[in-house]
Design an enzyme around this catalytic site. Structure first.
Site, PDB file in Angstrom:
ATOM      1  CE  LYS A   1      -4.003  -1.768   2.579  1.00 41.27           C
ATOM      2  NZ  LYS A   1      -5.021  -1.618   1.546  1.00 41.27           N
TER       3      LYS A   1
ATOM      4  CG  ASP B   1      -8.054  -5.090   6.680  1.00 42.89           C
ATOM      5  OD1 ASP B   1      -9.211  -4.791   6.381  1.00 42.89           O
ATOM      6  OD2 ASP B   1      -7.264  -5.654   5.894  1.00 42.89           O
TER       7      ASP B   1
ATOM      8  CG  ASP C   1      -3.844  -3.991  -0.565  1.00 42.20           C
ATOM      9  OD1 ASP C   1      -4.055  -4.430   0.585  1.00 42.20           O
ATOM     10  OD2 ASP C   1      -3.977  -2.787  -0.862  1.00 42.20           O
TER      11      ASP C   1
ATOM     12  NE  ARG D   1     -10.747  -9.327  -3.057  1.00 42.75           N
ATOM     13  CZ  ARG D   1     -11.048  -8.410  -3.970  1.00 42.75           C
ATOM     14  NH1 ARG D   1     -11.315  -8.759  -5.217  1.00 42.75           N
ATOM     15  NH2 ARG D   1     -11.116  -7.126  -3.648  1.00 42.75           N
TER      16      ARG D   1
HETATM   17  N1  BES Z   1      -8.397  -3.811   3.832  1.00 47.57           N
HETATM   18  C1  BES Z   1      -8.480  -3.311   2.523  1.00 47.57           C
HETATM   19  C2  BES Z   1      -9.758  -2.541   2.259  1.00 47.57           C
HETATM   20  C3  BES Z   1      -9.916  -1.221   2.961  1.00 47.57           C
HETATM   21  C4  BES Z   1      -9.518  -0.058   2.341  1.00 47.57           C
HETATM   22  C5  BES Z   1     -10.535  -1.151   4.188  1.00 47.57           C
HETATM   23  C6  BES Z   1      -9.705   1.159   2.963  1.00 47.57           C
HETATM   24  C7  BES Z   1     -10.719   0.074   4.799  1.00 47.57           C
HETATM   25  C8  BES Z   1     -10.306   1.231   4.201  1.00 47.57           C
HETATM   26  C9  BES Z   1      -8.420  -4.470   1.518  1.00 47.57           C
HETATM   27  O1  BES Z   1      -7.684  -5.571   1.893  1.00 47.57           O
HETATM   28  C10 BES Z   1      -7.807  -3.930   0.270  1.00 47.57           C
HETATM   29  O2  BES Z   1      -6.676  -3.555   0.330  1.00 47.57           O
HETATM   30  N2  BES Z   1      -8.571  -3.910  -0.801  1.00 47.57           N
HETATM   31  C11 BES Z   1      -8.117  -3.395  -2.046  1.00 47.57           C
HETATM   32  C12 BES Z   1      -8.626  -4.319  -3.124  1.00 47.57           C
HETATM   33  C13 BES Z   1      -7.970  -4.083  -4.468  1.00 47.57           C
HETATM   34  C14 BES Z   1      -6.520  -4.492  -4.424  1.00 47.57           C
HETATM   35  C15 BES Z   1      -8.709  -4.884  -5.506  1.00 47.57           C
HETATM   36  C16 BES Z   1      -8.672  -1.998  -2.197  1.00 47.57           C
HETATM   37  O3  BES Z   1      -9.783  -1.722  -1.744  1.00 47.57           O
HETATM   38  O4  BES Z   1      -7.975  -1.148  -2.759  1.00 47.57           O
HETATM   39 ZN    ZN Z   2      -7.504  -5.889   3.974  1.00 47.04          ZN
HETATM   40 ZN    ZN Z   3      -5.606  -5.379   1.406  1.00 46.79          ZN
END
Ligand code: BES
Ligand code: ZN
Ligand code: ZN
Length: 484
Positions: A259, A270, A329, A333
């Site tokens: 990230k 998370d 990231d 899932r």
């Molecule tokens: N934990 C994050 C989602 C998240 C983002 C929660 C902001 C709370 C605030 C998740 O694991 C993630 O990183 N999702 C990615 C998915 C993408 C790589 C398809 C996202 O949302 O950018």
């Molecule tokens: Zn996550």
């Molecule tokens: Zn993530």
């Protein structure tokens, strides 16, 4: 906080401060005192507006219209306003939209307890809650349909729900150096001992035996080993059986698909789904609800390192389906795919709900305050929406469609862990999970993406800065409704 319910007139109660809710903007009700002063102070009695008249030891709070949502927020505002004062006890009258039910009283007490929350574990100077005693007067309603015992019960339910919500807030707010997968397992075990719940903790060896290779891949680069938690409230002759699955990423760095630094801040959030599941189990068991509730948590830390899983890896999930990793990231899932499979193997439930801070896209779509409810069938989704309305949490449905389903196709495996389109990210994540729901469970399942409301960096309504404990009130309400 101690609560006392009395039928004595409010004027006869001897405490430090009185909280007066003002609904009528013209201050016409005869119980409104200090009209002139209120006008002079330009107090408009708007929802959320407060005016503390220290000389008279009175706190006025504006309320748009009497309903649960407004009363809950009003009482939260009241306690927040009084936090910095030296008052130790308060009194407040009961406000009801109709006299047949005690839900307004429950909302008021919830508001006080939720509003009083603060997290200062890491502050060297702790803020001490001075206000400890609350007296609620039923004066106006004495002799009407309201039964004092029913009112006492409403207060008790509010206390259990708010306590469980604050318990969840504490877990989420705890930092990743202090809260890692084994910490969540210990918290679950603590709950099991305290409340007589069944608890099974799977360590890496057992997780491997269960073939949860997707979860294990996400966990591999962390020095904190993963845990799978199964906690169960099993009353005799249950009216229904439900499974709750929580995403428990105690930290999400993004993994090798790292990230950006600004997005990494707050990623202790998370584990909000998992923390909510623990809070819900605490509440339903304290309420002794005649519903069998199983909580499953995938507790994992997503890190980088020489042994990290990578984009291009193909993982064989517990279900047997192969997953092409295209972004590390999108780890939640992967963890949920295996925990959902495990939950379905272990329990034949009437309903299955998962709670997860799954996508930033759900926050983009709905804003920070609303969760996204998804699934194949309206029944479990509507149960969540109904319960959310009663509990005063915001939730709305996002529909699946067959076009977006195609975006998860992989050339090398059964499915890709990310979509090939940048649009509809909350829905494609939901559809990914649907691939791990067995045929006979398709209509029993709903996925709740709580990425927005689980953690917000300012106060909103009855919620503090940081973790809100989102989902505890709503899902406890859902179980309460199943118990009826
Ligand atoms: N934990 C994050 C989602 C998240 C983002 C929660 C902001 C709370 C605030 C998740 O694991 C993630 O990183 N999702 C990615 C998915 C993408 C790589 C398809 C996202 O949302 O950018
Ligand atoms: Zn996550
Ligand atoms: Zn993530």
């Amino acid at each position: 906080m101690n609560f006392e319910l009395t039928i004595s007139p409010i004027s006869e109660i001897d405490v430090d401060v009185e909280v007066i809710l003002i609904v009528d903007k013209n201050f016409k009700h005869n119980f409104v005192k200090n009209r002139k002063l209120l006008k002079k102070a330009n107090f408009k009695a708007e929802q959320d507006e407060s005016y503390l008249l220290v000389e008279k030891n009175r706190l006025f709070i504006g309320v748009e219209k009497i309903n649960d949502k407004n009363l809950r927020v009003a009482m939260a505002k009241a306690i927040q306003r009084l936090k910095s004062t030296k008052y130790k006890s308060l009194k407040v009258a009961c406000y009801f939209e109709n006299k047949e039910s005690t839900h307004n009283l429950r909302a008021m007490v919830e508001g006080l307890l939720l509003g009083a929350y603060s997290f200062d574990k890491y502050k060297t100077k702790k803020s001490k809650q001075k206000l400890k005693d609350v007296t609620i007067s039923l004066e106006e309603y004495h002799g009407f349909e309201l039964d004092k015992q029913e009112c006492e019960d409403a207060i008790k339910l509010a206390q259990i729900t708010a306590d469980a919500t604050n318990f969840t807030r504490d877990i989420v707010n705890t930092t990743p150096n202090d809260c890692y997968p084994d910490t969540l397992a210990q918290i679950a075990q603590g709950l099991a001992e305290e409340l007589n719940l069944e608890c099974k903790i799977l360590k890496p060896k057992e997780i491997k035996k269960e073939k949860m290779e997707a979860l294990l891949a996400v966990a591999r680069a962390s020095r904190h080993k993963p845990r799978v938690i199964h906690l169960a409230h099993k009353p005799k002759n249950p009216k229904a059986v439900i499974s709750l699955i929580g995403k428990g990423l105690t930290y999400d760095s993004g993994g090798l698909s790292l990230k950006p630094s600004t997005s990494m801040v707050n990623m202790k959030l998370d584990k909000s789904g998992a923390s909510a599941v623990l809070g819900i189990l605490k509440a339903v068991s304290k309420m002794n609800l005649p519903v069998e509730v199983h909580g499953f948590v995938g507790a994992v830390e997503n890190m980088i390192g020489g042994d990290a899983y990578k984009p291009d890896d193909v993982l064989i999930s517990k279900s047997g389906k192969t997953i092409e990793v295209r972004n590390t990231d999108a780890e939640g899932r992967l963890v949920l795919a295996d925990v959902l499979a495990y939950a379905q193997q272990e329990v034949e439930a009437d309903y299955i709900f998962d709670l997860a801070t799954l996508t930033g896209a759900s926050v983009v779509a709905l804003g920070q305050y609303t969760s996204a409810v998804m699934g194949n069938c309206d029944t479990p989704k509507d149960m969540v929406i109904e319960a959310s309305k009663e509990a005063g949490e915001l939730a709305t449905k996002l529909d699946f469609n067959r076009h977006l389903r195609k975006s998860l196709k992989s050339n090398v495996a059964d499915i890709s862990n990310i979509s090939n389109t940048p649009y509809g990210g909350a829905i494609t994540a939901g559809i990914f999970l649907d691939n791990f729901i067995e045929k006979e469970n398709k209509d029993k399942w709903a996925h709740i993406d709580i990425a927005g409301p689980a953690y917000v960096e300012h106060t909103w309504g009855e919620n503090p800065v940081g973790a809100s404990g989102y989902g505890v009130r709503m899902m406890t309400r859902l179980v309460e409704k199943l118990a009826k």
